[in-house]
Design a protein around this motif. Structure first.
Motif, mmCIF file in Angstrom:
data_model
loop_
_atom_site.group_PDB
_atom_site.id
_atom_site.type_symbol
_atom_site.label_atom_id
_atom_site.label_comp_id
_atom_site.label_asym_id
_atom_site.label_seq_id
_atom_site.Cartn_x
_atom_site.Cartn_y
_atom_site.Cartn_z
ATOM 1 N N LYS A 184 92.310 24.801 -2.290
ATOM 2 C CA LYS A 184 92.990 24.956 -3.581
ATOM 3 C C LYS A 184 92.520 23.915 -4.573
ATOM 4 O O LYS A 184 92.255 24.215 -5.747
ATOM 5 C CB LYS A 184 94.496 24.866 -3.379
ATOM 6 N N ILE A 238 93.413 24.731 3.764
ATOM 7 C CA ILE A 238 93.858 25.569 2.642
ATOM 8 C C ILE A 238 94.201 24.705 1.432
ATOM 9 O O ILE A 238 93.863 25.036 0.277
ATOM 10 C CB ILE A 238 95.071 26.420 3.077
ATOM 11 N N THR A 271 96.382 24.191 7.560
ATOM 12 C CA THR A 271 97.118 23.861 6.335
ATOM 13 C C THR A 271 96.314 22.894 5.475
ATOM 14 O O THR A 271 96.223 23.045 4.242
ATOM 15 C CB THR A 271 98.489 23.266 6.704
#
Length: 822
Positions: free
Chosen positions: A107, A103, A100
């Motif tokens: 971004k 990611i 998590t």
């Protein structure tokens, strides 16, 4: 836009669970992949497990204690599974958190990158717009600027062309030939292109006249003998740029270089002539008796020789430092000018490097051949074999400097020719050492013969290269001892071989460049040192020793018997130990690899044993003939028919016994006793019948009576048929008994043959009886079988009786009294 169909939540859950099962290696039923499914309802790990059946089975089959134990085990397994599950959950949770975070970070990074790309796109659009505006503004002036730039360049070239003659003259005055040639080459094409214009034609004519003058000066400088290699290189390079013929320049360059190299070779020739003439003057100059020169030259030592004026190391140094160094400089300069230069324009089509390379190889091979001939002549003058250090160092330096030629001129035959000179020098050195060893051995044998002929001389322990014999005051009158002579001879030869091996070993030192080369070391150590030196010398010792056995000729006929005995023992010692020791020492020192066929130790030992056997046989023959000569003269010079009644033993018989005793002592000094047959108690008191076979008459003729006498010749012949055959000249063994047996057989056989040629009277027969009894009293001690002596003496007495006119033998008691009285 059609609606997106999402799978039901249960299907998503199944997909996730299926991926987890696939990750952990389980099938849909939770079974490990590859494991067979169980249909037993009581299998707690099977998909068809039934708890009720399992509990009923346990209650029926197990006792209370077993049930309690089963429960405890099951609780323990449940706890273990719970712990493993918690661990897996924690690990997966950490991985999910890390994924998590990753990611989320990606971004943020992509968002920042999108902003930067937008900014870059805006900047590029601005730059493109600004560039288009500048191009539009300068469009009208661009053609004009280009035209003005071309005019400016043309004016500069024209200015350079108009100033070129003055510039060339200035360079000619300052001897800046390189700048002049460079400037002319820059303008040559333009002047040639516009030569139809009068102004340009004038400039071209002026420049051509100046360049002709410059070329003339370069040629003069090229022909100048004092020019250095750098000046020559510059001259050749400039002349090539002035379109001089390359082949002619190659010939001129090599001709000029040859003049300087010829001077180096002439200096070496002069030095070689000086050293040769000085050596000749030294050899031809008179030597004052008693001077140190006379005393040194009187010692005939093959390992010493007068040295020349200049040693070989200085000669090789001069040749390497002058001729070889200058030759390398010439090769390097020549290659730089004619072979390695990048050919441009018309020169590239003339294939100059190939032509120049052929001329260079011919030039180098011609001069190197002359240089090598001088080196070979100087090496041939090295006749003294006392010290190899200067020769080896000179050859090493010679070989080392020639490697520079091989690097500068690949494919040249010069290095291989120089290597062959080194190899030949080493072989010649081997031949010189072999000749010196042979001379030393022959001189040592001469000293031994002098010691045997002159008892006042004693053997000195000459372990080095000095004379073998020396005078000793303490043992001045003592006769020479054969063991001492043998020991001194063997020791001096062995020490001389060791000294030669030590000298030759310098050729294989680690700091010598050619010592480890495959074309040198293997051949030198195996075929050179081992075969050509050591093995050849051992064969020479055996062959020269065998030559003493030649009875025909002065050498064989005048050989002292003691020398034959000593040489036989020397060859026998070589066969037993010395040859093996010498070859082992050689192999260890020179690390001889027996890849090529070499002479085996057994072959040399067999040759040495054959020489020892031949020498010992000849010794027996010579000593037997000496005693036989005395016996023959004693028989042939006496009147056996009219002799008087014997009262004494003849003196020649005493001499025979004395000489035999002396030979026994002499042989015993070098050889062991040997094996004898058991002697009877009355060996010295045996008697001889007048008829040698009459004592056997009872055996062969039982009806024989004195009134009917039998033919004694027939009985003797019959007895000889059944007796053992005696081989007079059979090979002897290496022991004292065998040697004395052979000598006595020859002597008594000669006595027998002489007796058979004479006629005897009554007293002549009796004298033979007395002599044979005297010989029997002493000679039986020296032979291996006393029956041999008794048989031959019996034959002598019997032959005398057969040739006696009045065969009346003497009483045995009288014979014994005469012999004991001597």
């Amino acid at each position: 836009m059609p609606p997106v169909l999402t799978p039901p939540r249960s299907a998503q859950r199944w997909t996730v669970h299926g991926m987890l099962k696939l990750y952990y290696g389980l099938n849909e039923e939770g079974k490990a992949l590859g494991q067979a499914e169980s249909l037993d309802p009581c299998d707690i790990n099977g998909p068809h497990f039934d708890p009720e059946l399992y509990l009923n089975k346990l209650r029926k089959e197990c006792s209370l204690g077993e049930l309690v134990d089963q429960e405890a085990c099951m609780v323990k397994q449940i706890r273990s599974l719970d712990s493993d599950m918690q661990t897996l959950v924690y690990e997966n949770y950490n991985k999910f958190i890390s994924a998590t975070d990753t990611i989320r970070k990606m971004k943020n990074d992509f968002k920042k990158m999108e902003d930067e790309m937008d900014c870059l796109s805006t900047n590029m659009a601005a730059i493109t717009e600004f560039s288009a505006r500048i191009s539009g503004t300068l469009q009208d002036q661009h053609a004009q600027i280009t035209k003005l730039s071309g005019v400016h360049t043309l004016l500069r070239k024209l200015q350079f062309l108009f100033e070129l003659p003055a510039r060339l003259n200035k360079c000619l005055e300052l001897q800046a030939y390189g700048q002049a040639v460079s400037a002319h080459r820059r303008a040559r094409c333009v002047l040639q292109q516009y030569s139809h214009m009068p102004s340009f034609r004038g400039i071209q004519d002026d420049c051509r006249a100046i360049m002709d003058q410059l070329a003339q000066q370069l040629r003069q400088k090229f022909r100048d003998g004092g020019s250095s290699a750098k000046d020559l290189s510059e001259c050749v390079e400039l002349l090539l740029q002035l379109d001089e013929p390359a082949e002619e320049l190659c010939d001129k360059f090599l001709s000029h270089a040859q003049a300087r190299l010829e001077a180096d070779l002439q200096g070496l020739e002069a030095e070689l002539r000086d050293s040769t003439s000085s050596a000749v003057v030294k050899a031809s100059s008179p030597v004052i008796i008693g001077s140190p020169a006379e005393s040194s030259m009187s010692a005939t030592n093959p390992f010493l020789a007068p040295s020349s004026k200049t040693d070989i190391l200085e000669f090789i140094d001069r040749g390497c430092n002058e001729f070889v160094s200058n030759l390398c400089l010439v090769i390097a300069s020549y290659q730089e000018l004619f072979i390695n230069r990048l050919q441009e324009g018309d020169l590239a089509t003339k294939n100059i490097p190939q032509m120049a390379s052929g001329k260079l190889h011919t030039f180098v091979n011609s001069l190197a051949a002359r240089y090598f001939s001088l080196v070979e002549r100087r090496i041939q003058e090295e006749k003294g074999v006392g010290d190899n250090s200067l020769l080896v160092r000179a050859l090493d330096r010679f070989h080392r400097r020639l490697q520079a030629v091989s690097k500068l001129l690949p494919g040249s035959a010069v290095p291989s020719q120089g290597t062959e000179i080194v190899v030949q020098a080493a072989r010649e050195r081997i031949r010189q050492y072999l000749s010196a060893l042979q001379t030393f051995y022959l001189d040592s044998l001469t000293d031994v013969r002098q010691a045997l002929a002159a008892p006042r001389l004693t053997v000195g322990g000459a372990a080095g290269a000095g004379p073998l014999l020396g005078s000793g005051a303490g043992a001045k009158d003592a006769p020479p001892s054969l063991p001492d002579l043998l020991s001194s001879l063997s020791t001096s030869i062995l020490n001389q071989i060791k000294s030669v091996l030590a000298s030759v070993h310098l050729f294989t030192a680690k700091d010598i460049t050619f010592s480890n080369k495959p074309y040198f070391k293997g051949e030198f150590c195996s075929q050179g040192v081992r075969e050509s030196l050591v093995v050849s010398f051992i064969k020479f010792v055996c062959q020269s020793s065998r030559q003493f056995c030649e009875s025909a000729g002065d050498r064989g006929g005048s050989t002292p018997p003691a020398l034959l005995l000593l040489l036989s023992r020397l060859c026998l010692d070589y066969e037993t130990s010395t040859i093996s020791y010498i070859l082992t020492l050689t192999d260890e020192q020179f690390l001889v690899q027996h890849h090529t066929p070499v002479t085996a130790v057994t072959v040399l030992c067999a040759e040495a044993r054959e020489a020892a056997q031949k020498l010992l046989n000849h010794y027996v023959k010579v000593q037997g003939l000496i005693i036989s000569q005395m016996l023959r003269k004693s028989v042939e010079t006496r009147d056996w028919v009219n002799t008087i009644e014997p009262r004494n033993v003849r003196a020649v018989m005493k001499r025979v016994v004395e000489d035999t005793t002396s030979i026994d002592v002499q042989v015993g000094l070098l050889y062991e006793e040997g094996v004898r047959k058991a002697h009877s108690s009355d060996s010295s008191k045996r008697t001889f019948s007048v008829y040698s076979s009459s004592r056997q008459q009872v055996r062969y003729a039982p009806s024989y009576t004195p009134s009917a006498p039998m033919d004694t010749n027939l009985l003797s012949n019959i007895h000889r048929l059944f007796s053992e055959r005696i081989d007079i000249f059979s090979p002897v063994e290496f022991n004292k008994v065998s040697v004395l047996t052979g000598i006595i057989k020859i002597s008594l056989k000669t006595f027998l043959e002489c007796v058979r040629l004479r006629t005897f009277g009554r007293y002549g027969l009796q004298q033979i009886q007395v002599d044979c009894h005297y010989l029997q009293m002493y000679l039986w001690r020296f032979v291996s079988d006393e029956n041999l002596v008794h048989f031959l003496l019996d034959e002598i007495v019997g032959s005398s009786a057969h040739r006696c006119l009045d065969p009346s033998p003497m009483e045995q008691s009288v014979i014994e009294v005469i012999c004991e009285r001597g």
